[in-house]
Motif scaffolding. Sequence first.
Motif, short mmCIF file in Angstrom:
data_model
loop_
_atom_site.label_atom_id
_atom_site.label_comp_id
_atom_site.label_asym_id
_atom_site.label_seq_id
_atom_site.Cartn_x
_atom_site.Cartn_y
_atom_site.Cartn_z
N PRO A 33 0.72 -1.15 0.04
CA PRO A 33 -0.06 0.01 0.06
C PRO A 33 0.84 1.33 -0.09
O PRO A 33 0.38 2.37 -0.65
N THR A 34 2.09 1.19 0.65
CA THR A 34 2.77 2.47 0.60
C THR A 34 3.22 2.77 -0.69
O THR A 34 3.52 4.16 -1.00
N HIS A 35 3.35 2.10 -1.71
CA HIS A 35 3.75 2.39 -2.90
C HIS A 35 2.81 3.28 -3.56
O HIS A 35 3.05 4.11 -4.56
N SER A 36 1.60 3.39 -3.14
CA SER A 36 0.71 4.27 -3.77
C SER A 36 0.21 5.54 -2.90
O SER A 36 -0.73 6.15 -3.14
N SER A 81 11.17 2.72 -14.18
CA SER A 81 10.32 1.51 -13.92
C SER A 81 9.26 1.82 -13.11
O SER A 81 9.24 2.57 -12.26
N PRO A 82 8.17 0.86 -12.98
CA PRO A 82 7.09 0.70 -11.97
C PRO A 82 7.48 0.62 -10.82
O PRO A 82 6.80 1.35 -9.71
N LEU A 83 8.70 0.27 -10.38
CA LEU A 83 9.18 0.34 -8.87
C LEU A 83 9.40 1.73 -8.26
O LEU A 83 8.93 1.93 -7.24
N ALA A 88 -0.07 5.62 -11.81
CA ALA A 88 -1.39 5.86 -11.45
C ALA A 88 -1.62 6.96 -10.40
O ALA A 88 -2.64 7.63 -10.42
N ILE A 89 -0.65 7.24 -9.78
CA ILE A 89 -0.71 8.32 -8.86
C ILE A 89 0.18 9.84 -9.30
O ILE A 89 0.56 10.53 -8.44
N HIS A 90 0.63 9.60 -10.37
CA HIS A 90 1.68 10.72 -11.07
C HIS A 90 2.87 10.87 -9.85
O HIS A 90 3.16 12.31 -9.75
#
Length: 213
Positions: A33-36, A81-83, A88-90
């Motif tokens: 969750p912290t990634h978002s 990279s997505p990492l 999604a949250i810019h």
Amino acid sequence: MASLSSTSSPRPALTSTISQFRQQEDDSFPFPPTHSFPPFYTLQPTLLTRTSQLAKWSLLVQRYHAHHHRYRLHLATALSSPLFHNAAIHRRLSHASLTEIVNYMVKSEKDGGGGQRAEWIGGAVGKGSERSEAWIWWKKPDKWAEVIAGWVDKTGQKGVVLTFYELLNGDAVKGEDWVGMEDEVLARCLTPLVKKGKAQVFGEEGEKGVKFF
């Protein structure tokens, strides 16, 4: 862990295929969750909060690389990279922040770091020089040495000479965690065994072999 290189631009179809493969690969990783959480991408000024943030990034980097069986982090490439880039949250991590995260991972816990879970490629650099790549140790070299030694005992490889290619890509190692390692990473992971007299590495770059005792 082969790489594609060419003096000319890749064909559109090939580029599309590579892009789709990477997207499928990245989509398979379960981000926490912290990634978002937008503030996660800006290192906070308060020491306690910043240290906690660095620890979370360190663990995430390790898990991501373990999931994809990757060992090398190229900072400039990784930032897209997505990492480190959550479209999604810019939010995207900055190069300076990623450098600080890797520096944290390089330090021992005794020195206030992340337990030597990374190592700058090329060793020490001069003041003001930019470090561009690092090894990510989601398993430390001594742990890899234990894993490989266990495989040697289990499969009766003592006294047998194996090329690095056979140890990384041969039929006998299918399904093992270290399959696909770069030669340089394997050499680092064999070093503890060499020091203990349990292995001997020989040969030139690209043609190395190992004998286990």
